[in-house]
Each structure stands twice: as C-alpha cells, then as structure tokens.
Design an enzyme around this catalytic site. Structure first.
Site, PDB file in Angstrom:
ATOM      1  N   GLU B  34       1.423 -10.909  24.540  1.00  0.00           N
ATOM      2  CA  GLU B  34       2.218 -10.398  25.645  1.00  0.00           C
ATOM      3  C   GLU B  34       1.438 -10.295  26.954  1.00  0.00           C
ATOM      4  OE1 GLU B  34       2.165  -9.172  22.620  1.00  0.00           O
ATOM      5  OE2 GLU B  34       4.171  -9.763  21.958  1.00  0.00           O
ATOM      6  N   HIS B 104      11.894  -1.830  17.378  1.00  0.00           N
ATOM      7  CA  HIS B 104      12.865  -2.886  17.669  1.00  0.00           C
ATOM      8  C   HIS B 104      14.083  -2.288  18.357  1.00  0.00           C
ATOM      9  CE1 HIS B 104      10.383  -4.525  14.413  1.00  0.00           C
ATOM     10  NE2 HIS B 104      10.658  -5.710  14.888  1.00  0.00           N
TER      11      HIS B 104
END
Lengths: 385, 299
Positions: B34, B104
């Site tokens: 990321e 999530h």
C-alpha cells in the site's frame, strides 16, 4: 541448485568501490579518464561555489539571520558531478542535501537566498523551512522533510517516462539512513520488478544525524541491499568527482537502453553537522574528521586538473573565485532578508488548484480579525495586497 | 493513465477497469504494497500523468498514510504550485459488508478529511459512482474515493453509457421534507431512506441529503435545509467520536443556532473496533435512526 552443506558463514566479499583518481589526483582507471576538460573545470568551479555558499549561509544561521540551514560540506562531488552527468531534463527527487545539483543547473544565489529568507520572491512562496528548495524549471522536485518518501515517487515517474518512451530518467537521492525506511523497500522493489527508468543514488556519508553507519545496518552497506532487489548495482567513491561522473553517465545509458533501473552507492563523509540543529562533535571524534579531511572532493579534482595541466584557473585565481562567491552570497542574503514576506493571502493559496469555500471563508475571517486587532500583530514585513 | 493496485478476485469492479486500461494500451500495474502503491501513484501524477491507485480494502490504506498526508496533500502548496499531483485518485472499498469484522469493514474517511490538500468523495449508488469517479479522476487535486463495498454485488441501476460527471463539493438533496434533515453518505443513504419511510407513517416528513464530497464539503446546502427544518441528524458507520458527524454538527450549530428546535444528533457506529459477531447491533441501522428522528421531533 541444491547443496548438502549447511553453511553458517555470513555473506562473502564486500562490493568494491569504483574509483578513477586517488586522493592526490593520480589516475588509476585510465579507461575512464575521458571526461572533457570543460566539464571537469565547471564541476570544480561549481563545487567551490557550493562550499563557499554553504559556509556563508551556515554562519548566517548562527547569527540568527536565517532560521535553519543544512550544508553539503565534504559531499560536493556526489551532487555536482551527478548533475553534470545527467541530462538537464532528468527529473531529480532530492532528499535535502542536494543543492549542488541546483547550482549546476543554474539556480541563482538569489533564488537560494530568497528561499532561506522565506520572502515574497521565493517562488515557493515562503511555505517551507530553509533548504527545502524546488524548481520545476530546473527539474528538481520539492524537498520535503519526511525521509525517503521521494524514492518510490521517483519509481512512479521513471515508470511513466518508460511508458511515454522518453529519453528521460527520474533520479532519487537519499542517505544511507534513509535506506532503513519502508519507502526505500517500496521504491526499489517496484522499480526492479516493473522496469522503471529510475536511477537510485545513495549518499552514504557515514552518519544519519548521530547514528553511525555501522549501527544503521549489519550487511555490506546499502549496495548489498540493492543487489537483493535484482538491480544493477555500483558502489562508487563519492569524493572522486570523475568516478561519480563516469558512473552516473554509464548508469544513465544503461537505464534508457534497457528500460531498467540502476543503483549507485556513493561512499562519502558528512564533514559538517547534520543541520544547524545538530552538534556533531558530541558524537564523533576529532581524529575521524581530520582523517576524512584528507579525502576532500574539491582538492582531489583540483590536484588532478593541476597534474594534467587542464586546470583553467591557478591558485591565485582560486582565492579570487572563492572570494567572489562569498561576496555574492553575502550580498544576496542581505538583500533577501530585507525583502518582505509573502502576502497574507498566500497562506490560503495552492492548497488546491482552486480556492474552496471553506478556505474563502477562513481567508475572510483572518482578514477581519487582523483588521480588528491591527495593533497586536506586527504585519509591516508582509507584502500588502 | 496508469491503474495501480491489486487484481482482486473478490469484486468484479476490477475487471471493467483492467479491460478498459488494457484495451487502450494504458499502464496497468499490480502490486501488493500500500505505501508503495500510493507513492508510485504520486510519482506518476507528479509528472503530469493520471494514476488511479487502488487499495484492496480501505482497512489497508494506513501504510499509505504518510505518502497521502505528508506528500500528496502538500505537493502543490509546498512547492508554490510548481509541482502537483492532481492526476492521483486513490480508490478503496469501504464500509460494512455483513461479515467483514475489524479489517474488511472500516470507514476511514475522517482520517483523510483532516488533511488539507486532499479531497474525499463517497458515492451512494451506481449513477453517482460513475459521475463522481470521473469527476474525481479529472479533478486537479488528489482525491480519496471510497466505494461502498456492500453495494458492489447488489446495486443496480440504469447508468447512462455516455461520459458524465457529477460536481464535487456539491451535496444532493435526495429526498425533500419539511420536518427534519437527515445527513449521510454512501451506503448509509439507504438506511436513512428506510428510517424516513418508517417516520413517514408517523406523519414526519424527512429531508435526506447525501454529502457526496466529504471534504471539503458543501455546508451551504446543509445550512439551507436545516434553516428550513430546524432539526438535524447526521449518520455514518464510522465511530461517532471525532467522526465526520462531529464536524458537521459543530459547523451547523455555528451557522444555524437560532434556527434549531433541538440539538443535532449523531447516529453512528460506537467507539469500538468494527465487530464481527455484534455487527447487527453495532451498525447505525434504520431503527436507531428512526428513534433519533422521534426524539428530535418530539424534543
């Protein structure tokens, strides 16, 4: 390839350091002794300019005339000679000690002074601390204090240049301490796996503020890490301007021809403090400083030029040259400090490409506040609208 | 244009973008890091190209925080407009999905709404997703575009095939009403609509506003509505304390104090990590919103 030996020896030989001239200017790599004399003389002159400018601006901070400064003492070759070997259009992503590249490319002493004085003539509008230079005209991305952030950005830029089929590379500068940051890993791995037209240049100057390099890593410097990424790796004597020039020239050719990145670790030494907020004598020995003073990039190139009779200026003129740069810097700084600060409205500009409503409202609020409490703020040093 | 990120098998949104890029010979890069994804995208945008960086789940965006807040957000300002990364858009699926748990389900919009120089945009449905995404990509500033993952598989609409953009920094009045203003964004708009339907049975007419651009947001549309209704609820999945709702409540009470008939209420997630087994009772669902509507109207 399998082996039946369980080997606990650590990694083999150290990567050797490429060098063209010795400390007294004698050539030991004749094959690479082919840089044109005009370039070498200009490199010499610009390194001298860098040193003189650094000394004056350092003193200026000590005298309280500018708030902060960082010198490149002892490391002049690994920025000036690098810029000499690059194309002017190659985009440099600096850390914060590469103003030698700006000097080579023509950043004026006035432009340096304006930025250090944070005045209204600073094209970056006084937004950042001294030495956080930038110049889109000279292909030098803005210096930012966070360490190593520029490295993976240079990978992205180099990738774009490849897609656009340009004869242009991105160049990331960083110190050996910065190679410990996560962004170093990102930048190197992306570049190697994606084939970015990016040149990674590590100034291993032996200190990351007060952390000596033998505490920074236990492997063979930063070059061994680069090999781990599968990238073309060179270790180079960073105080040998000719070696620096040759290494960068050849690396650049490799990058554009193969559309793959390359890495050079410059072995050098930080002669000065990390910055004016540092007091390095507290953590290093006088002997070490004296010893490295024998290995000065400016002196080495000067001796080479003298030996070869390529030198365009003699010792007398050298003194005059230094005096000229000192005086130019003093004059530029004095004039820069007398300039006004950027107008108050510049506080709110450039956050976005266009003003947003919240910023327009806040501009108005500040204006009203300053009008109402005029006497409480000393605003005469700011440009008025 | 370069699309950077992961090829994910979870959602089919990727296929469309990937095919689009490949068919046009555009760059297409797959990486699993990321901080590198964001930085690489910044590098691409810094030389004037367009980069659409995708983070697999917004929950994983934090390694990119330094690059986004210290670099992307400040690129233009710090250089006096000599350099900028307007071509960068960072897309990430966000929000509850029914079984996502801590990692999530997160809604990180508030973190990025506190970094001047960034923009944060969240679409509520298909038509807005296309229009706002195109506007975000073309906007000359770095934009964090959070996509409601709960809607990936169950949102359907007649989306115009031609090119169109929806304006950034413009909130939309999704439903008009005179009694109370409900403010939200993303998936939460559906919840607000359902709560409003319940309230309608009690004769309460709710006005529902979709912020669309979270930062910088359209305070004018909100003020106009609250001055009309005199009552307001702000609702989001993200934890209540220091969330977007807190900012909006503060700004609205500053501007509409004398028009308010009741305090502004925030109906949001609790100050806990997003739970798994307890998702049902964690979420600011329609009954919590309905209850807040009742309390506010009867204040």
């Amino acid at each position: 390839i399998y082996t039946s030996k369980l080997n606990f020896d650590s990694v083999s030989e150290k990567i050797p350091t490429f060098r063209v001239i010795e400390l007294k200017g004698k050539v030991i790599a004749k094959k690479y002794d082919n840089t044109d004399t005009a370039t070498l003389n200009k490199i010499y002159e610009k390194m001298v300019q860098l040193e003189e400018m650094d000394m004056i601006l350092l003193q200026a901070q000590r005298q309280g005339r500018i708030s902060f400064y960082m010198t490149a003492l002892g490391e002049q070759a690994c920025t000036v000679a690098v810029a000499a070997a690059l194309n002017d259009i190659d985009l440099i992503y600096p850390q914060y000690r590469e103003h030698g590249c700006l000097i080579w490319r023509g950043f004026t002493i006035d432009e340096f002074a304006h930025q250090c004085a944070s005045n209204s003539r600073d094209p970056a509008k006084g937004r950042q601390m001294p030495v956080h230079y930038t110049s889109s005209k000279l292909n030098f991305v803005c210096v930012s204090s966070p360490l190593t952030t520029q490295v993976p950005q240079a990978s992205g830029a180099g990738y774009t240049f490849k897609l656009q089929e340009l004869d242009r590379i991105a160049v990331a500068f960083f110190g050996e301490g910065a190679s410990s940051e996560g962004d170093f890993h990102s930048g190197m791995n992306f570049a190697a796996t994606l084939g970015c037209q990016t040149l990674f240049l590590c100034r291993n100057n032996k200190y990351a503020i007060s952390t000596p390099s033998d505490e920074q890593f236990k492997g063979d410097g930063v070059a061994s890490k680069s090999q781990g990424y599968g990238m073309l790796t060179i270790r180079c004597d960073g105080n040998d301007a000719i070696a620096v020039y040759q290494a960068v020239k050849n690396a650049r050719e490799y990058i554009v021809k193969n559309k793959k990145p390359a890495f050079i670790e410059f072995m050098t030494y930080r002669q000065g403090d990390h910055s004016t907020s540092d007091h390095s004598i507290l953590y290093r020995e006088e002997e070490e400083l004296k010893s490295w003073a024998q290995n000065n990039p400016i002196t080495r190139l000067g001796l080479y030029l003298k030996k070869k009779k390529y030198r365009e200026i003699d010792e007398e003129s050298d003194k005059e040259l230094r005096k000229k740069y000192r005086q130019e810097t003093i004059k530029a700084l004095k004039s820069a400090i007398e300039e006004k600060k950027p107008g108050i409205h510049e506080l709110f500009n450039d956050v976005y490409d266009r003003q947003t409503d919240n910023l327009e409202e806040q501009t108005k609020q500040l204006r009203e506040h300053l009008d109402k409490y005029q006497g409480k703020y000393n605003l005469k040093n700011f440009e008025q609208l | 244009v370069c699309q950077i990120g992961r090829y994910f098998f979870f959602f089919q949104a990727e296929d469309g973008i990937r095919d689009f890029c490949l068919s046009r010979g555009l760059g297409d890069v797959y990486k699993r890091q990321e901080q590198g994804i964001a930085a690489f995208g910044i590098g691409i945008a810094s030389v004037g190209a367009t980069a659409i960086a995708e983070i697999q789940f917004a929950d994983y965006i934090y390694p990119a925080f330094d690059q986004l807040v210290n670099e992307a957000a400040k690129y233009r300002y710090r250089s006096g407009n000599q350099f900028s990364v307007g071509g960068l858009t960072v897309r990430a699926p966000y929000g509850a999905v029914g079984h996502g748990g801590h990692y999530h389900s997160q809604s990180p919009e508030a973190f990025f709404s506190h970094a001047p120089g960034l923009k944060v945009v969240i679409p509520r449905d298909c038509i807005q997703a296309k229009g706002l995404l195109l506007a975000s990509i073309r906007d000359k500033n770095p934009v964090i575009f959070l996509e409601p993952k709960a809607l990936y598989r169950n949102a359907e609409d007649e989306v115009p095939t031609e090119d169109y953009e929806l304006a950034l920094h413009k909130a939309e009045v999704v439903q008009e009403g005179k009694d109370i203003t409900l403010i939200g964004y993303g998936t939460q708009i559906r919840v607000l609509k359902e709560a409003a339907k319940e309230a309608e049975q009690d004769g309460i007419k709710c006005e529902i506003i979709d912020l669309q651009t979270i930062y910088p947001y359209d305070i004018e549309t909100l003020v106009e509505s609250v001055k009309k209704t005199g009552r307001c609820i702000v609702s989001h999945e993200a934890p209540v304390t220091m969330g977007v709702g807190a900012e909006i409540s503060a700004a609205l009470q500053e501007k509409c104090f004398l028009y308010l008939e009741a305090p502004i209420t925030r109906v949001c997630g609790y100050d806990t990590p997003f739970p798994l087994a307890h998702e049902l009772v964690y979420l600011p669902d329609k009954w919590k919103v309905y209850d807040a509507i009742q309390k506010t109207v009867n204040y």
